[in-house]
Design a protein around this motif. Structure first.
Motif, PDB file in Angstrom:
ATOM      1  N   ALA A  41       0.829  -1.203   0.000  1.00 17.09           N
ATOM      2  CA  ALA A  41       0.000   0.000   0.000  1.00 17.09           C
ATOM      3  C   ALA A  41       0.864   1.254   0.000  1.00 17.09           C
ATOM      4  O   ALA A  41       0.589   2.217  -0.737  1.00 17.09           O
ATOM      5  N   GLN A  42       1.901   1.261   0.802  1.00 23.45           N
ATOM      6  CA  GLN A  42       2.751   2.437   0.902  1.00 23.45           C
ATOM      7  C   GLN A  42       3.512   2.684  -0.387  1.00 23.45           C
ATOM      8  O   GLN A  42       3.615   3.829  -0.854  1.00 23.45           O
ATOM      9  N   LYS A  43       4.034   1.627  -0.993  1.00 27.80           N
ATOM     10  CA  LYS A  43       4.807   1.799  -2.220  1.00 27.80           C
ATOM     11  C   LYS A  43       3.955   2.407  -3.333  1.00 27.80           C
ATOM     12  O   LYS A  43       4.400   3.301  -4.060  1.00 27.80           O
ATOM     13  N   VAL A  44       2.733   1.918  -3.485  1.00 29.23           N
ATOM     14  CA  VAL A  44       1.877   2.433  -4.550  1.00 29.23           C
ATOM     15  C   VAL A  44       1.365   3.825  -4.200  1.00 29.23           C
ATOM     16  O   VAL A  44       1.367   4.733  -5.044  1.00 29.23           O
ATOM     17  N   ALA A  45       0.937   4.034  -2.972  1.00 27.15           N
ATOM     18  CA  ALA A  45       0.368   5.320  -2.579  1.00 27.15           C
ATOM     19  C   ALA A  45       1.391   6.444  -2.680  1.00 27.15           C
ATOM     20  O   ALA A  45       1.037   7.590  -2.967  1.00 27.15           O
ATOM     21  N   GLN A  46       2.668   6.137  -2.470  1.00 21.05           N
ATOM     22  CA  GLN A  46       3.676   7.182  -2.472  1.00 21.05           C
ATOM     23  C   GLN A  46       4.203   7.525  -3.857  1.00 21.05           C
ATOM     24  O   GLN A  46       5.022   8.435  -3.999  1.00 21.05           O
ATOM     25  N   MET A  47       3.714   6.850  -4.891  1.00 21.80           N
ATOM     26  CA  MET A  47       4.180   7.190  -6.241  1.00 21.80           C
ATOM     27  C   MET A  47       3.893   8.648  -6.608  1.00 21.80           C
ATOM     28  O   MET A  47       4.750   9.322  -7.187  1.00 21.80           O
ATOM     29  N   PRO A  48       2.689   9.191  -6.300  1.00 19.83           N
ATOM     30  CA  PRO A  48       2.487  10.625  -6.593  1.00 19.83           C
ATOM     31  C   PRO A  48       3.471  11.517  -5.842  1.00 19.83           C
ATOM     32  O   PRO A  48       3.920  12.540  -6.377  1.00 19.83           O
TER      33      PRO A  48
END
Length: 633
Positions: free
Chosen positions: A390-397
């Protein structure tokens, strides 16, 4: 964990030129500057007025002017930067250069992030959310912490200003010392047939060997103490032996990431952004290759070995450019006795008084992740994996938004080294507006389409529907803290651009860490991983607020109130767009088609709401796009 100009641009740009502050924003950023942040209009000197008889518009208008008006706009097409104008104005070619730098950085950032997703997909496919993946993610804490300390934040915050100061002194030495003369020990010029010592080469000679010795000792110590490290990070882990093996394999990154970060800081200070932006491409290729080749033989240890191999590829990616720009062989000096004195003079930013606040800040920031995994180790198997995905994907922006600050950080550092605080203020305010727009638009997409994103990216093999639901829910909670993460990354850079040491960022980060710990202990028992993600958002937002309030009174005199109002309007637009996507996502059953529709719907609602709220960034961006289409500029 990812971070990512043109590499040839640095070779084309004289190293002796001072890096001036610019008011032009790169075309590649394709984002407006906040019209809500007014500043006084600066008159162009006659020479610049002739050179810019019909200037293109900047992304941020001056007060009282329509979007797209003002001097020094995006029409600047100079291939290389000009020297600093005598009046301290902007160099005509810098905006064009930053545009190219931002474009190349953006491409490699996206490519590195995409390969990072492929890496996570491979691990999810072969190991799912299980004890094995949890063991790897505990070991992953080592490169994650090392990347933050040695590549993304710590080394950059320490060395970019140091190299910028060395470049400023190199330019000053060449400007004051005529060919055939030298500077004597008492400050008087005296004839000589050889050039004086180069400040940049001296800085490398003094710092790089010592750094390598220190990092080698740290890596060896971590390998020996791996069992103790695993016991501290995850006392409730079911199979600590597997985590210990993976930790020892990843411990090599303490050395390799340190060298990578050193090369990146030096190259960025020289305005060479392509090799540093490509390091995570090489890194993820190494992990993916080892995982695919050896997972059947070594299990999850293959991924840990891939971390070590990928980190070596990061060094090789930058080594040729580093050797070309910064040859390690020092020039032959007329009087070698001056080397020690000059080296100390060239590297004032590397003393313990400056190093300690940076280390404490970076370690405190990364400790947010340590707290999360410590709390998650007490939850059922797979909790750490759900948090990680979740963190890896959410932090892309957030990663994409901070590429703006990555490119412009040397500009701010050089402006501070030259004493141009007003130029630094304008640059920082613009960076905050641009980065805020990018991250909030991404936040809206995450809020609306988190289940579809996780299903498309990870739902295959051992990663089943229940994992998708749990990860998507955590990702939506993480999204609440994305603006805070972005602001912390953007605001911390100006704090460490000055030659004066400051402990305020460490204080702000420590306060946020205490909030994370307190909220985590209070919420984890009742809400599980969602409580951990909520604590993360609360802690990082607290830090961002403190940094925003403290920057203007301590380092760069930004107008915190104007910045807050501007970001508030963008936040309102993001909430409306995210709610629209959340409501519309279930209407299209197929995840891929639903996500594709959301990539159109959410930005449309975001910009329309921004117009309704009179967000200057949105107004300026749409005006710029309209002008590009109507005028062909």
């Amino acid at each position: 964990m990812s971070e990512t100009g043109t590499g040839t641009g640095a070779e084309a740009l004289p190293q002796t030129e001072a890096l001036p502050q610019t008011e032009a924003l790169p075309q590649a950023e394709a984002l407006p500057q906040a019209g809500a942040l007014p500043q006084a209009e600066e008159a162009l000197p006659p020479s610049e007025a002739l050179a810019h008889a019909e200037p293109a518009p900047p992304l941020l208008p001056a007060p009282g002017q329509p979007p797209g008006s003002g001097p020094g706009g995006l029409g600047t097409t100079a291939v290389g930067p000009a020297p600093d104008p005598a009046d301290g104005g902007e160099a005509p070619g810098l905006g064009s250069f930053l545009a190219r730098a931002a474009a190349a950085t953006a491409v490699l950032t996206v490519l590195g992030a995409a390969l990072g997703l492929v890496r996570d997909q491979a691990i999810a496919r072969y190991f799912g959310a299980s004890d094995a993946s949890d063991a790897f993610l505990i070991a992953w804490t080592v490169p994650e912490m090392a990347a933050t300390l040695l590549i993304e934040d710590g080394m950059a915050l320490l060395l970019v200003p140091a190299f910028s100061l060395a470049l400023t002194r190199r330019a000053a030495d060449q400007a004051t010392t005529e060919p055939g003369t030298g500077e004597s020990g008492d400050g008087k010029a005296e004839p000589t047939g050889e050039p004086g010592p180069d400040p940049v080469r001296e800085l490398v000679a003094v710092t790089l060997p010592r750094l390598c010795l220190l990092l080698t000792a740290g890596a060896a110590l971590l390998m020996v103490g791996a069992p103790w490290v695993v016991g501290v990070l995850a006392p409730g882990l079911a199979d600590p032996g597997l985590a210990v093996d993976c930790t020892r394999l990843t411990a090599v990154t303490v050395l390799t990431f340190g060298i990578t970060g050193y090369f990146s800081a030096a190259l960025r200070a020289h305005r060479s952004f392509l090799p540093p932006a490509g390091v995570y491409v090489a890194y993820n290729i190494g992990i993916i290759g080892m995982t695919l080749a050896l997972h059947a033989v070594w299990g999850v240890r293959a991924a840990a070995a891939g971390v070590a191999v990928g980190s070596l590829l990061m060094i090789l990616t930058q080594l040729p450019s580093f050797l070309k720009l910064l040859p390690l062989a020092r020039p032959r000096l007329r009087r070698p006795v001056r080397l020690g004195r000059r080296a100390v003079r060239t590297a004032p930013l590397l003393g313990m008084t400056v190093l300690a606040p940076i280390v404490v800040f970076v370690v405190s920031r990364q400790s947010q992740v340590l707290v999360e995994r410590f709390l998650a180790s007490t939850l059922p198997a797979g909790a750490i994996s759900h948090l990680n995905y979740a963190q890896k994907v959410a932090q892309m922006p957030m990663v994409l938004s901070l590429m703006i600050c990555t490119v412009t950080f040397p500009v701010v550092a050089r402006a501070m080294a030259d004493g141009q605080r007003e130029k630094a203020r304008r640059r920082v305010e613009r960076d905050l507006a641009l980065a805020g727009m990018v991250v909030l638009l991404g936040t809206a997409v995450v809020l609306g389409y988190a289940p579809q994103i996780i299903e498309v990216l990870f739902q295959r093999g051992a990663f089943d529907v229940s994992d998708t639901e749990a990860t998507a829910q955590v990702m939506r909670v993480y999204a609440a803290g994305l603006l805070g993460h972005c602001l912390v990354g953007a605001l911390s850079r100006p704090f460490f651009s000055s030659t004066r040491p400051t402990w305020f960022p460490a204080f702000a980060m420590g306060t946020g860490l205490l909030v994370t710990m307190g909220a985590g202990y209070a919420l984890t028992y009742r809400f599980g991983v969602d409580g951990i993600a909520t604590a993360n958002a609360l802690g990082i937002s607290t830090t961002a607020l403190l940094l925003l309030m403290g920057l203007g009174t301590r380092v760069v005199p930004i107008r915190a109130r104007a910045v807050t109002v501007s970001l508030g309007r963008l936040t309102g637009a993001a909430l409306v767009a995210g709610a629209a996507g959340w409501a519309a996502a279930p209407m299209v059953p197929e995840a891929v088609l639903s996500l594709a529709a959301g990539c159109v719907l959410v930005p449309a609602v975001f910009f329309l709401t921004g117009l309704a709220l009179r967000s200057p960034e949105v107004v300026s961006l749409l005006a710029l796009i309209r002008r590009r289409f109507t005028d062909g500029r």
